[in-house]
Design a protein around this motif. Structure first.
Motif, PDB file in Angstrom:
ATOM      1  N   LYS A   1       0.986  -1.147  -0.075  1.00 21.99           N
ATOM      2  CA  LYS A   1       0.060  -0.175   0.084  1.00 21.99           C
ATOM      3  C   LYS A   1       0.925   1.185  -0.032  1.00 21.99           C
ATOM      4  N   THR A   2       0.070   2.408  -0.469  1.00 20.84           N
ATOM      5  CA  THR A   2       0.813   3.783  -0.268  1.00 20.84           C
ATOM      6  C   THR A   2      -0.058   4.617   0.635  1.00 20.84           C
ATOM      7  N   VAL A   3       0.471   5.274   1.466  1.00 22.91           N
ATOM      8  CA  VAL A   3      -0.312   6.332   2.386  1.00 22.91           C
ATOM      9  C   VAL A   3       0.019   7.682   1.388  1.00 22.91           C
ATOM     10  N   HIS A   4      -0.632   8.378   1.206  1.00 20.77           N
ATOM     11  CA  HIS A   4      -0.543   9.773   0.217  1.00 20.77           C
ATOM     12  C   HIS A   4      -0.782  10.978   1.146  1.00 20.77           C
ATOM     13  N   ALA A   5       0.014  11.596   1.498  1.00 25.88           N
ATOM     14  CA  ALA A   5      -0.376  13.021   2.339  1.00 25.88           C
ATOM     15  C   ALA A   5      -0.166  14.054   1.464  1.00 25.88           C
ATOM     16  N   LEU A   6      -0.939  15.054   1.502  1.00 27.23           N
ATOM     17  CA  LEU A   6      -0.386  16.587   0.889  1.00 27.23           C
ATOM     18  C   LEU A   6      -0.515  17.386   1.887  1.00 27.23           C
ATOM     19  N   LEU A   7       0.617  17.936   2.068  1.00 27.15           N
ATOM     20  CA  LEU A   7       0.920  19.042   3.135  1.00 27.15           C
ATOM     21  C   LEU A   7       0.882  20.371   2.457  1.00 27.15           C
ATOM     22  N   PRO A   8      -0.040  21.217   2.868  1.00 30.37           N
ATOM     23  CA  PRO A   8      -0.288  22.419   2.251  1.00 30.37           C
ATOM     24  C   PRO A   8       0.854  23.417   2.509  1.00 30.37           C
ATOM     25  N   ASP A   9       1.124  24.363   1.627  1.00 31.13           N
ATOM     26  CA  ASP A   9       2.068  25.259   1.731  1.00 31.13           C
ATOM     27  C   ASP A   9       1.311  26.652   2.024  1.00 31.13           C
ATOM     28  N   ARG A  10       1.320  26.954   3.283  1.00 30.04           N
ATOM     29  CA  ARG A  10       0.526  27.845   3.630  1.00 30.04           C
ATOM     30  C   ARG A  10       1.133  29.322   3.248  1.00 30.04           C
ATOM     31  N   SER A  11       2.261  29.423   3.071  1.00 27.73           N
ATOM     32  CA  SER A  11       2.987  30.503   2.633  1.00 27.73           C
ATOM     33  C   SER A  11       2.490  31.104   1.104  1.00 27.73           C
ATOM     34  N   ALA A  12       2.259  29.874   0.407  1.00 33.01           N
ATOM     35  CA  ALA A  12       2.111  30.285  -0.832  1.00 33.01           C
ATOM     36  C   ALA A  12       0.663  31.012  -1.031  1.00 33.01           C
ATOM     37  N   ALA A  13      -0.294  30.733  -0.184  1.00 26.23           N
ATOM     38  CA  ALA A  13      -1.574  31.582  -0.239  1.00 26.23           C
ATOM     39  C   ALA A  13      -1.569  32.973   0.255  1.00 26.23           C
ATOM     40  N   ALA A  14      -0.296  33.341   1.172  1.00 29.83           N
ATOM     41  CA  ALA A  14       0.046  34.621   1.507  1.00 29.83           C
ATOM     42  C   ALA A  14       0.944  35.216   1.011  1.00 29.83           C
ATOM     43  N   GLY A  15       1.260  34.847  -0.304  1.00 26.71           N
ATOM     44  CA  GLY A  15       2.192  35.501  -1.053  1.00 26.71           C
ATOM     45  C   GLY A  15       3.821  35.272  -0.615  1.00 26.71           C
ATOM     46  N   ARG A  16       3.754  34.166  -0.303  1.00 27.62           N
ATOM     47  CA  ARG A  16       5.151  33.529   0.146  1.00 27.62           C
ATOM     48  C   ARG A  16       5.742  34.128   1.411  1.00 27.62           C
ATOM     49  N   THR A  17       4.763  34.930   2.313  1.00 33.05           N
ATOM     50  CA  THR A  17       4.789  35.179   3.629  1.00 33.05           C
ATOM     51  C   THR A  17       4.147  34.387   4.465  1.00 33.05           C
TER      52      THR A  17
END
Length: 165
Positions: free
Chosen positions: A136-152
């Motif tokens: 099996k494979t466990v898939h996790a998608l970790l959000p890039d929170r800084s992308a939504a805030a303009g790299r801040t």
């Protein structure tokens, strides 16, 4: 790998096609591999998301928890794949068992069973794929929170103070 003196070996997995911004490593069923997997994750994030300490901390925790599940609950080797997506980091951990991971009910008596809860809390998506005859494979998608805030870096929830016993 049964002796305490042997160093575990992590190898690049060249049997799978990789996206340009990805890394794929096979690792033996050995708890000592966690440090090497974290080191690889750290190098990958420094290359793809330099300076994003929050994303790095979250990715290190997710990789550690998912790899620990391979070591604790299977007999075979594992494979870690890190992929840079538009809005985050994909973390896939594969193993040779077809048994789905389970979340234990929370209890003050249980010292185990919280890893998947932590991973689910940090990720936008946590899914399982049964691989054709191979595990099996466990898939996790970790959000890039800084992308939504303009790299801040987006503000993170403040930590609650530790309770003194």
């Amino acid at each position: 790998m049964n002796t305490a003196t042997e160093t575990p070996t992590i190898r690049p997995d060249r049997t799978r096609r990789r996206a340009p911004d990805s890394v794929c490593l096979s690792f033996p069923n050995d708890a000592r591999c966690a440090a090497l997997l974290r080191s690889t994750t750290r190098a990958f994030l420094h290359r793809t998301h330099p300076g994003d300490r929050a994303l790095l901390a979250d990715a290190l925790l997710v990789v550690t928890e998912l790899a620990a599940n391979v070591v604790q609950h299977t007999d075979g080797p594992g494979r870690l794949t890190l992929t840079c997506h538009r809005h985050g980091i994909g973390i896939d951990v594969s193993d040779t068992s077809r048994t789905a991971p389970t979340v234990l009910p929370l209890s003050s008596e249980n010292v185990h069973g919280r890893g998947l809860l932590l991973v689910a809390a940090l990720t936008d998506s946590l899914t399982l794929t049964l691989d054709a005859g191979s595990g099996k494979t466990v898939h996790a998608l970790l959000p890039d929170r800084s992308a939504a805030a303009g790299r801040t870096a987006a503000p993170r929830p403040s930590a609650r103070p530790c309770r003194t016993w």
